[in-house]
Every structure is written in C-alpha cells, then in structure tokens.
Write an enzyme that holds these catalytic residues in place. Sequence first.
Site, short mmCIF file in Angstrom:
data_model
loop_
_atom_site.label_atom_id
_atom_site.label_comp_id
_atom_site.label_asym_id
_atom_site.label_seq_id
_atom_site.Cartn_x
_atom_site.Cartn_y
_atom_site.Cartn_z
N ASP A 74 46.88 40.15 39.86
CA ASP A 74 46.18 41.14 40.15
C ASP A 74 46.47 41.64 41.22
O ASP A 74 46.29 40.86 42.35
CB ASP A 74 44.60 40.47 40.37
CG ASP A 74 43.56 41.39 40.78
OD1 ASP A 74 43.68 42.68 40.44
OD2 ASP A 74 42.56 40.74 41.13
N ASP A 261 45.90 48.82 40.53
CA ASP A 261 45.08 47.53 40.49
C ASP A 261 45.42 46.97 38.86
O ASP A 261 44.92 47.58 37.96
CB ASP A 261 43.73 47.73 40.67
CG ASP A 261 43.03 46.42 40.35
OD1 ASP A 261 43.70 45.35 40.29
OD2 ASP A 261 41.93 46.31 40.77
#
Length: 378
Positions: A74, A261
């Site tokens: 992430d 992201d």
Amino acid sequence: MVIPKQKSGVFTVEMKSTPSLRAGLIKAGKWQQVLANLHTKASGSQPFIDYQDNFYLVNVTTGTPPQQFNIVPDTGSSNYWLIDANKCTNQACQGYPNSGYTKHRFDSTKSTTFKSLGTSFSLQYGSGSCVGTLAFAGLTYGSQTFGLASSIADVFGYQIMDGIMGLGWPALSDNKVVPPMQNLLSTLDKPLFTVWMDRITNPPSQGGNGGLITYGALDTINCDTTFNYVTLSSQTYWQFAVDSFSVGTYNVPKSQQVISDTGTSWLGGPPKLINYIVLATNAKYDALNQAYTVSCTASGLPDIVFIIGGITYNIPSTEYVLDMGLGNGDCVVTIFDMEFTGFGPQWILGDTFIRTYCNVYDIGNGQIGFSKAHHKSV
C-alpha cells in the site's frame, strides 16, 4: 507475465489479484447487508469509504522461523501490520465465511526473534482501521518494527488479506516507525521500486491475475522503456500535481493534487469532477449496490484523461468499466467521490490508473514516474 531475471541488488516480487468481494457477495445476495453493516460501523474520521473491491497481494514472511502472510502493498500508508493470533480472535480477525478465506495471523510465541515494544498504535484507512501493539521481529533484510492488530475493522474481515505493508514515506508513519522500504534501501541497486499490475479479467470474480513489484530497478520488460517523471509535491503520500483533467467534452485545465495509491482499487475524485465522468459516460447510480453503472455493451465511451508533467495519460473504458455481476447487463464504472480538505490530495489514482501505466516510486530523487504497461489482452 514476464519476470525479469534476478540479480544482486534487485528483488522482484510477484503479485496476485484477489477475487472481487463485491461480485462474490452480490452473487450470494449478501452485498446490501454488508454495505449496511459497513456504513453503520464506519469511523467518522474516515475521509471516504473505498471498499478495495479488487486489489493486489504479495506473499511476505515475518519472524523466525518464517510465518507467511498475504499482504496488501500500500503506497497510501507507511506502517506494516499483521493480525495478532493471540489477541485478535473475533470473526473479522479469523475471516468471515462469506470471504471464503481464513486469515493467517502472526503467532508471536512461535517466533524466536519477536520482541514486544509494548507501544500501542491505531491506524485509520479509507476502508477500515486497526489497533494493537508494536513489535520487533527479524526479517530477511534484517529487522522491522511492525504492528500486531488486536482489533480490525469489519471490512477487513471480508477481504482476502492478512495485513498491510505501507510503502509510503516516513512522515506518514504512525509512532515514527521506519517504513519497510526505508529499511530495504541499503540493499538495493537503486533507491526505487516499480509497480506493474496485470489486467483484471472481465468479469473479475475469480482473481488470480498478477503483476510484479520490482525493488531496486525499473521494470522495462512489462513496461515501456521510457518513464516520464514529475517531482513530488509532498513526501507523505506519493503526492504530485496533475496539469489538467478531462473526460469527453468536460475539461478542467487547472493543477490539482493527486496521489498514487496501490491500496485503492478505483479512481477517487471530487464530487463535481466525478460527476463529469458520470455525465460523459451516461452512467446511472445504482443506490442498492452504491455504484455507478453503464451497460456492459456500451461503446464509444470516452477516455478519462490526466495530463501530468506535460504528458497525456489516457485511461480507456476497458480499465474503468468492469463486470461485477450486477445482472441486467450492467457494469460498474470504477469511480467514487470523496472530499479532502486543506492541501491534501483531490484525486486518488488507484489500481484503475496503475494497471494502465506502470508507476515507479523513486525514493532517492523524490519523484514518481509513469510508463505504459504491457498486457497480453484487454
């Protein structure tokens, strides 16, 4: 998938995509109840709710002897955490039956290199949260402080994942913990990593499609050899400016802040600009499933276009329209609206964008680069 030949100072990690949570629960007739539960239990501090419907996982081992976990890499966070086998015992921590997945939890009593720091932590994500204590354990590249979650948000209980490995910057890290990438830098040829995500099959109900994270080098096999770079505007998230946004006849020729992201599946943006996408595609809002939809046979849908550093990046409808099994010939437009305040990002360029363009996260030069991704099929 082409896996580059390994060499010293370069580490290539294979990724896999999860089955669609949304599609699976829709098929089982349980999606609306899950939505109701999530909205009831969502934290008021969360700026948006992204259900991370399809996302990508890597296998990570932690401890001595190594315990294996399926982890979400992430770039939108900076902490590494796992589920505590001894303290996180409710159903979410074990994995809900609807997910078809049993969680792997870290058992500190079975690791000879484990040391508890006794420091509490609490992390909030767009799609959930976790709380627990920090620990210290041996990893293949030395050591890493990570979190052991004694409680996780319900949404994580439905997903095929055992934790999250934050690949963001130290300023974003809770408790000032050194993020995994910063611990890894001294072992790499170059202080960067490249993410290539393979296409999700349509419908994306089974998962399994892969991708690669290449640590220490550019992936010039699965990506075009030319990468175009822009300087980061903030070293917290992987945040930078886009010159403009357009879709169809709608054009917003002004600079906006965005983040790349890997932990967000769709494209998130300001309500007004998301509405431009809705208008340009003639999408309808499905209130029952809380998603924008178009006909799966719709043709001539416009590209979503961002100009970054003077270079045009087109996201075709083959990437932003997915069949989630809604029925009636309807497909989902992978967008959601959100509100950020102050100097935070206005857009989240999630996996929908990253599948189209490889992203290189250049820590050493404080920049991010993009290159057209290669795929065998659409």
